[in-house]
Design an enzyme around this catalytic site. Structure first.
Site, PDB file in Angstrom:
ATOM      1  N   ASP A 164       0.839  -1.196   0.000  1.00 54.99           N
ATOM      2  CA  ASP A 164       0.000   0.000   0.000  1.00 54.99           C
ATOM      3  C   ASP A 164       0.877   1.251   0.000  1.00 54.99           C
ATOM      4  O   ASP A 164       1.927   1.288   0.651  1.00 54.99           O
ATOM      5  CB  ASP A 164      -0.886   0.021   1.244  1.00 54.99           C
ATOM      6  CG  ASP A 164      -2.357  -0.107   0.922  1.00 54.99           C
ATOM      7  OD1 ASP A 164      -2.843   0.706   0.133  1.00 54.99           O
ATOM      8  OD2 ASP A 164      -3.016  -1.020   1.454  1.00 54.99           O
ATOM      9  N   ASP A 205      -3.779   3.860  -2.355  1.00 55.41           N
ATOM     10  CA  ASP A 205      -4.971   4.173  -1.577  1.00 55.41           C
ATOM     11  C   ASP A 205      -5.611   5.461  -2.091  1.00 55.41           C
ATOM     12  O   ASP A 205      -4.903   6.438  -2.375  1.00 55.41           O
ATOM     13  CB  ASP A 205      -4.573   4.320  -0.101  1.00 55.41           C
ATOM     14  CG  ASP A 205      -5.762   4.509   0.814  1.00 55.41           C
ATOM     15  OD1 ASP A 205      -6.599   3.598   0.889  1.00 55.41           O
ATOM     16  OD2 ASP A 205      -5.842   5.584   1.449  1.00 55.41           O
ATOM     17  N   GLU A 265      -6.934   2.349  -6.152  1.00 55.75           N
ATOM     18  CA  GLU A 265      -8.249   2.267  -5.515  1.00 55.75           C
ATOM     19  C   GLU A 265      -9.002   3.529  -5.906  1.00 55.75           C
ATOM     20  O   GLU A 265      -8.527   4.640  -5.674  1.00 55.75           O
ATOM     21  CB  GLU A 265      -8.132   2.186  -3.998  1.00 55.75           C
ATOM     22  CG  GLU A 265      -9.493   2.166  -3.309  1.00 55.75           C
ATOM     23  CD  GLU A 265      -9.442   2.533  -1.833  1.00 55.75           C
ATOM     24  OE1 GLU A 265     -10.202   1.953  -1.059  1.00 55.75           O
ATOM     25  OE2 GLU A 265      -8.634   3.417  -1.457  1.00 55.75           O
ATOM     26  N   HIS A 305     -10.983  -5.043   2.935  1.00 53.84           N
ATOM     27  CA  HIS A 305     -10.937  -4.664   4.349  1.00 53.84           C
ATOM     28  C   HIS A 305     -11.879  -3.517   4.694  1.00 53.84           C
ATOM     29  O   HIS A 305     -11.921  -3.101   5.856  1.00 53.84           O
ATOM     30  CB  HIS A 305      -9.509  -4.275   4.732  1.00 53.84           C
ATOM     31  CG  HIS A 305      -9.019  -3.057   4.006  1.00 53.84           C
ATOM     32  ND1 HIS A 305      -8.768  -3.045   2.648  1.00 53.84           N
ATOM     33  CD2 HIS A 305      -8.744  -1.801   4.440  1.00 53.84           C
ATOM     34  CE1 HIS A 305      -8.354  -1.849   2.285  1.00 53.84           C
ATOM     35  NE2 HIS A 305      -8.339  -1.061   3.349  1.00 53.84           N
ATOM     36  N   ASP A 306     -12.622  -2.996   3.722  1.00 53.78           N
ATOM     37  CA  ASP A 306     -13.493  -1.846   3.960  1.00 53.78           C
ATOM     38  C   ASP A 306     -14.985  -2.167   3.861  1.00 53.78           C
ATOM     39  O   ASP A 306     -15.801  -1.282   4.110  1.00 53.78           O
ATOM     40  CB  ASP A 306     -13.183  -0.734   2.946  1.00 53.78           C
ATOM     41  CG  ASP A 306     -11.920   0.033   3.289  1.00 53.78           C
ATOM     42  OD1 ASP A 306     -11.573   0.123   4.484  1.00 53.78           O
ATOM     43  OD2 ASP A 306     -11.264   0.532   2.359  1.00 53.78           O
TER      44      ASP A 306
END
Length: 528
Positions: free
Chosen positions: A97, A199, A262, A321-322
């Site tokens: 990330d 991100d 993302e 993960h969100d």
């Protein structure tokens, strides 16, 4: 270049919850290293590591205080080097990330920036004067609720934050900031990482003039204030694309790597394509299949068909993960293992690069985390409307009979759901019919058929709840016909050719004369 990422399968590791090697209740980099053989046996091409950098952990690693060091709870730079070396020995790529849009308020850059209006980093963050009435400079809203501006008593100005107030936004209009981000990327590229997941990649720049965002329709019934606005000025600015080209150019100097964006946007697909056109990023994923439902043939077909670019390359995921895990989000609390198997089979037949979130290969349902154990600031802020992201971040169950499902000998940072030990890796590895065993077969099947990894996709007309599409490599006679039953009732479908060969994909289904017979949550891959 091999372009290993194109059509590949990337496994997302959320390190805090993957494997705890030192029994402090938090997963770490040596824990990931200890499970590389598991990931290699799964058959994935690479691993995406969520943030492991130094951080106060207000947003659990997405608030970085030092971009070029490992937080002690995860280990050391030497541990990261060892992980990279051992992953590469197994033929696994590792992407990490990069969180460039904002830092922690504990980062040295921000400490200096907020100290005065004339220090060397005074313009490294988005600062603005108050309006005449003392209010913030515009109407921008934070994703985590409230205004996207916080008052700083030292500078007597507001600073911008798209997320928590402890996550101030960097000012990418400043060339020194852009260079600092490139320097961070170069630091990790020199250590041998195989690329980056970026991100909120379209959030780096905001409007220079800090203009108000216009409202959406007032009768939209939006659950959170953020969605009441059309986000024209606080994200997706044209300058952002130029920086993507600069970053891609830097990455390309290091060989056959990948960058994946993302994308958060009201125009998911258009924005994703924009960020992955020639000279920009290699691929992008968005939240169209992560947030929307219910599951239907129409949802899958409309999403894939909306990717109209012939040059930009998509990525897809059903969980991360969100968001609530796909098994529960689309199947409800009572969704069974057959439903989870079908989801995995469907995902691994789609055109694009595939991202698997840790635990989906086990068929984990969303965990239930009681309010007093919540750690996610978003979940706490919006409780009881939402329990936030903790339910998809609980520890991976490794052993059915061990304490905390083998994740740690001490109480983990998030509790193990009582239902999850039944899905533990040791139990599933011993069962050739388990979701884990089937996932391994699905991935091997995808690798064995170039049509699934690299071919075009063409959807056929079929009534709900049947999803039918072809995968074909241009210039080749062979075609793969993929059929899925997105319901708990038996479905039949008249085959277009009538001479298809069943390739034994692994889901329940058969051919009866000129018809495909699809049991509940069944599927077929046929060769024509």
């Amino acid at each position: 270049m091999s372009e290993w990422w194109r059509g590949g399968v990337i496994y997302q590791v959320y390190p805090r919850s993957f494997c705890d090697s030192n029994d402090d209740g938090v997963g770490d980099l040596p824990g990931v290293t200890s499970r590389l053989d598991y990931l290699s046996a799964l058959g994935v091409d690479g691993v995406w590591l969520s943030p492991f950098f130094r951080s106060p952990m207000r947003d659990f690693g997405y608030d970085i205080s030092d971009y070029c060091d490992v937080d002690p709870i995860f280990g050391t730079l030497a541990d990261l080097d060892a992980l990279l070396a051992k992953a590469h020995d197994r033929g696994l790529k590792v992407i990490i990330d990069q969180v460039y849009s904002h830092t922690s308020d504990q980062h040295e850059w921000f400490k200096e920036s907020r100290s005065s209006r004339d220090n060397p980093k005074a313009d490294w963050y988005v600062w603005a004067n108050a309006r005449a009435d003392g209010g913030p400079p515009n109407n921008w809203i934070s994703l985590f609720g409230g205004q996207a501006w916080s008052w700083d008593s030292r500078r007597k100005q507001y600073y911008m934050h798209n997320f928590l107030s402890e996550q101030p936004d960097l000012n990418f209009h400043n060339p020194e900031v852009r260079q600092a981000a490139v320097d961070v990327a170069r630091f990790w590229l020199n250590r041998g990482v195989d690329g980056f997941r970026l991100d909120v990649a379209n959030f780096y720049f905001c409007d220079r003039h800090l203009r108000d965002n216009p409202p959406k329709s007032p009768d939209g019934g939006f659950a959170r204030p953020y969605w009441h606005q059309r986000h024209l000025h606080d994200r997706s600015q044209p300058e952002n694309l130029s920086f993507m080209e600069v970053l891609r150019s830097e990455v390309d100097k290091f060989g056959d790597l990948m960058t994946v964006a993302e994308i958060g946007s009201d125009s998911y697909i258009d924005r994703s394509i924009e960020y992955t056109e020639a000279g920009r990023l290699h691929t992008a994923y968005n939240f169209l299949l992560l947030e929307n439902g219910p599951l239907s043939a129409r949802l899958i077909r409309s999403t894939l068909e909306s990717w109209t670019s012939k040059t930009a390359w998509p990525s897809w995921s059903f969980s991360n993960h969100d968001v609530v895990r796909a098994r529960t989000r689309w199947g409800g609390e009572s969704a069974g293992d057959d439903f989870a198997r079908m989801l995995m089979g469907l995902l691994l037949c789609l055109r694009g690069t595939i991202f698997l979130y840790q635990g989906d290969e086990l068929g984990l349902p969303q965990a239930q985390v009681p309010f007093d154990r919540l750690r996610d600031p978003e979940g706490i802020r919006f409780w009881p409307d939402s329990l936030g992201r903790d339910g998809c971040r609980t520890p991976i169950p490794w052993h059915t009979q061990q304490a905390n499902a083998g994740f740690s000998t001490v109480e983990p940072w998030l509790p193990v759901d009582p239902a999850h030990p039944a899905y533990a890796v040791d139990r599933q590895e011993a069962d050739p019919h388990s979701i884990l065993s089937q996932t391994r077969r699905f991935i091997a099947f995808r690798k064995a058929h170039e049509e699934l990894r690299l071919g075009d996709i063409e959807f056929l007309e079929a009534p709900e709840p049947i999803l039918v599409f072809r995968r074909v490599m241009p210039g080749r006679d062979r075609t793969l016909l993929c059929l899925f039953n997105l319901s708990d009732q038996v479905q039949r479908f008249v085959l277009p050719e009538g001479n298809e060969t069943n390739l034994d994909f692994g889901l329940p289904g058969s051919v009866d004369g000129s018809e495909a017979v699809l049991p509940a949550w069944g599927g077929l891959v046929l060769e024509t």
